[in-house]
Design a protein around this motif. Structure first.
Motif, mmCIF file in Angstrom:
data_model
loop_
_atom_site.group_PDB
_atom_site.id
_atom_site.type_symbol
_atom_site.label_atom_id
_atom_site.label_comp_id
_atom_site.label_asym_id
_atom_site.label_seq_id
_atom_site.Cartn_x
_atom_site.Cartn_y
_atom_site.Cartn_z
ATOM 1 N N PHE A 63 -1.581 -6.369 -10.412
ATOM 2 C CA PHE A 63 -2.142 -6.138 -9.081
ATOM 3 C C PHE A 63 -1.680 -7.221 -8.114
ATOM 4 O O PHE A 63 -1.285 -6.934 -6.978
ATOM 5 C CB PHE A 63 -3.671 -6.123 -9.147
ATOM 6 N N GLN A 83 6.564 -1.250 -0.009
ATOM 7 C CA GLN A 83 5.383 -0.476 -0.403
ATOM 8 C C GLN A 83 5.652 0.380 -1.619
ATOM 9 O O GLN A 83 4.813 0.479 -2.515
ATOM 10 C CB GLN A 83 4.960 0.423 0.758
ATOM 11 N N PHE A 84 6.842 0.981 -1.644
ATOM 12 C CA PHE A 84 7.134 1.900 -2.749
ATOM 13 C C PHE A 84 7.125 1.166 -4.083
ATOM 14 O O PHE A 84 6.476 1.592 -5.031
ATOM 15 C CB PHE A 84 8.480 2.592 -2.515
ATOM 16 N N ILE A 101 3.522 0.135 -5.154
ATOM 17 C CA ILE A 101 2.611 1.148 -5.683
ATOM 18 C C ILE A 101 3.149 1.718 -6.992
ATOM 19 O O ILE A 101 2.382 2.023 -7.904
ATOM 20 C CB ILE A 101 2.341 2.240 -4.627
ATOM 21 N N LEU A 141 2.178 -0.396 -9.762
ATOM 22 C CA LEU A 141 0.801 -0.138 -10.198
ATOM 23 C C LEU A 141 0.714 1.134 -11.028
ATOM 24 O O LEU A 141 0.066 1.164 -12.076
ATOM 25 C CB LEU A 141 -0.120 -0.006 -8.981
ATOM 26 N N ILE A 142 1.353 2.209 -10.542
ATOM 27 C CA ILE A 142 1.209 3.498 -11.230
ATOM 28 C C ILE A 142 1.800 3.404 -12.631
ATOM 29 O O ILE A 142 1.173 3.804 -13.617
ATOM 30 C CB ILE A 142 1.898 4.625 -10.433
ATOM 31 N N LEU A 190 11.052 0.253 1.681
ATOM 32 C CA LEU A 190 10.426 1.529 2.043
ATOM 33 C C LEU A 190 11.016 2.649 1.205
ATOM 34 O O LEU A 190 12.159 2.571 0.747
ATOM 35 C CB LEU A 190 10.628 1.821 3.528
#
Lengths: 167, 353
Positions: A40, A52-53, A56, A59-60, A129
């Motif tokens: 995290f 951002q990509f 995330i 995390l996924i 991005l």
């Protein structure tokens, strides 16, 4: 200090503390949970860099899927402190030495690399991005990308083969 | 640079704070009344009356239930992981609530001359954010089930986790096909593309079906409620929980149901678009604020239909056996969603030529 700086220091401290507790904590379940917190924090760093990509997806894929499988295995193994194998002293020493060597290599590599002295673009960079990343992956780097996907495919086939062996 | 912390846009903070409080309380109230309607619908489907003692038509029943859960004795079983035992329901609740941050609940309203968007965070990666939070939801189940120090709970937690992971894959693949059409990961852009247009369901009927089945599985609703199969596993992963901690788990399920209905309405059924009405023209005649109110009501109406469908399915269809569940996920839905993705990609490419 600006809000970005405060976030940076907070995330860095969180990442280091939780990464240490991955190694230190006795209970493997707590280790896994600390590793999730580390992910995290690292994702938070990615988002500060406006990637951002990657943030995330980190995390996924890691926190959301791989660590679940880790937890799965650890919970089923029923580990407790009594039956945890004690590692011998020389093995521990060897671990410390090799870890130290790795750190030395990292420090040396980053000291002379070309990123040294450059300031990271926070907030307004657009390298991370989804659109930019997709264009780079599927235009410039399409061959390595496809080759790595074949690597994954072979890993999957291997897992199926191993799983089928019992029948 | 050093003073930028002081120059905080207070109005912005206040606006977002009010939005968060409003959305969280709306989700909680809706989840509360979902329990009431679940019991009512179950009763009507089974030719009973359902709760009708507390207040008119039993409308105060959820309050009575909540009070009962709060008053019950708090029991923590003899477990070495008390912290994790408490963390489990907290995580379940937290992940259930977090998804609502990226959902557009209505158009832009006008508060004292300042445009306020009815969406907490319009981030570039809206769909991926939802996906990420959903994939975190499994920790609440796993940690709670493991920390209960009970084999039944552990088995149920493992079932729940493997089910959620398995059904995330077809869910993601069906979303990819949707993204081919919308061309954006932003929730506001996805809804914007459907305003006064054909809804995405017309382009992606199969994708919607897959997504709907996966949403049922992700919410642990029948026919996929194996983690709480009471005839096999007593009461599932929340067997050892009592009082409000149990309430949190049950509540998180209802919030998940609400949120996944909202997501389905947003992605496939035009979000806050009012069906059969030209929103832009309506906004001209009654003003942006009233339009936003009507749009939010329209979204809630669509969500209500989905929630009813969830309950209808729960009280109609028996649950799967575990191997059937895994077969459906891995051998049925994943190939189907892959085919759906390939067809969509081919058609999109062909039309763009």
């Amino acid at each position: 200090m600006s809000a970005t700086q405060i976030l940076f220091w907070f995330l860095s401290a969180l990442a280091i503390v939780s990464a240490l507790s991955v190694v230190i904590s006795k209970n493997p379940v707590y280790s896994v949970l600390s590793l999730i917190i580390t992910f995290f924090a690292v994702s938070g760093h990615y988002i500060l860099l406006n990637a951002q990509f990657i943030g995330i997806v980190n995390l996924i894929v890691y926190a959301g899927a791989i660590m679940v499988l880790f937890l799965f295995v650890i919970m089923l193994m029923n580990l407790n402190q009594d039956n945890e194998p004690q590692k011998n002293k020389w093995l521990k020493m060897a671990g410390v030495v090799s870890g130290g060597c790795l750190m030395l290599v990292f420090v040396a590599a980053f000291k002379t690399s070309e990123v040294n002295g450059k300031i990271a673009q926070t907030i307004d960079g657009n390298i991370g991005l989804t659109e930019t990343l997709g264009k780079a992956l599927f235009n410039e780097y399409v061959v390595p990308f496809e080759i790595s996907s074949i690597l994954f495919l072979s890993a999957m086939v291997g897992a199926v083969v191993i799983g089928k062996k019992g029948d | 640079m050093h003073s930028s912390l002081l120059v905080v846009d207070w109005f912005f903070l206040l606006e977002k704070l009010i939005m968060i409080i409003a959305i969280v309380s709306v989700s909680l109230v809706i989840a509360m009344y979902e329990t009431y309607f679940e019991r009512k619908i179950a009763a009507y489907l089974q030719d009973r009356r359902g709760p009708n003692r507390a207040g008119p038509f039993g409308l105060l029943q959820p309050l009575a239930d909540g009070l009962k859960l709060f008053m019950k004795e708090e029991i923590i079983p003899n477990t070495p992981n008390k912290f994790l035992f408490i963390l489990g329901p907290c995580l379940a609740m937290l992940t259930a609530m977090m998804t609502s941050a990226v959902i557009p609940w209505g158009g832009t309203i006008d508060v004292f001359g300042r445009p306020v968007s009815l969406q907490i965070a319009d981030i570039n990666i809206g769909i991926l954010f939802i996906f990420g939070v959903v994939s975190m939801g499994v920790y609440g189940i796993m940690i709670g089930g493991w920390a209960s120090n009970n084999k039944f709970s552990l088995l149920a937690a493992l079932r729940g986790a493997s089910q959620v992971i398995s059904y995330e894959l077809p869910m993601g693949l069906s979303l990819i096909a949707l993204l081919f059409i919308t061309g954006s990961l932003k929730m506001s852009a996805i809804v914007g593309g459907q305003l006064d247009q054909l809804y995405n369901i017309t382009y992606q009927p199969l994708g919607f079906l897959i997504f709907f089945i996966c949403a049922l599985a992700e919410c642990n609703r029948t026919p996929f409620d194996l983690p709480e199969a009471e005839n096999e596993l007593n009461f599932g992963y929340h067997q050892e929980y009592s009082s409000m901690k149990l309430g949190f788990y049950l509540f998180a399920e209802y919030i998940n149901m609400f949120i996944s209905s909202v997501v389905m309405a947003t992605l496939f059924f035009g979000g806050y678009d009012i069906p059969f009405v030209n929103d832009a023209a309506l906004g001209q005649s009654i003003g942006a604020n009233w339009l936003a109110v009507l749009e939010a009501i329209s979204l809630i109406g669509k969500v209500a239909i989905f929630i009813f469908t969830f309950m209808w399915i729960r009280w109609t269809i028996p649950r799967f056996r575990y191997d059937q569940l895994m077969n459906l996920g891995w051998k049925g839905l994943i190939p189907l969603s892959l085919i759906n993705m390939l067809i969509t990609a081919a058609v999109v490419l062909w039309l763009k030529k």
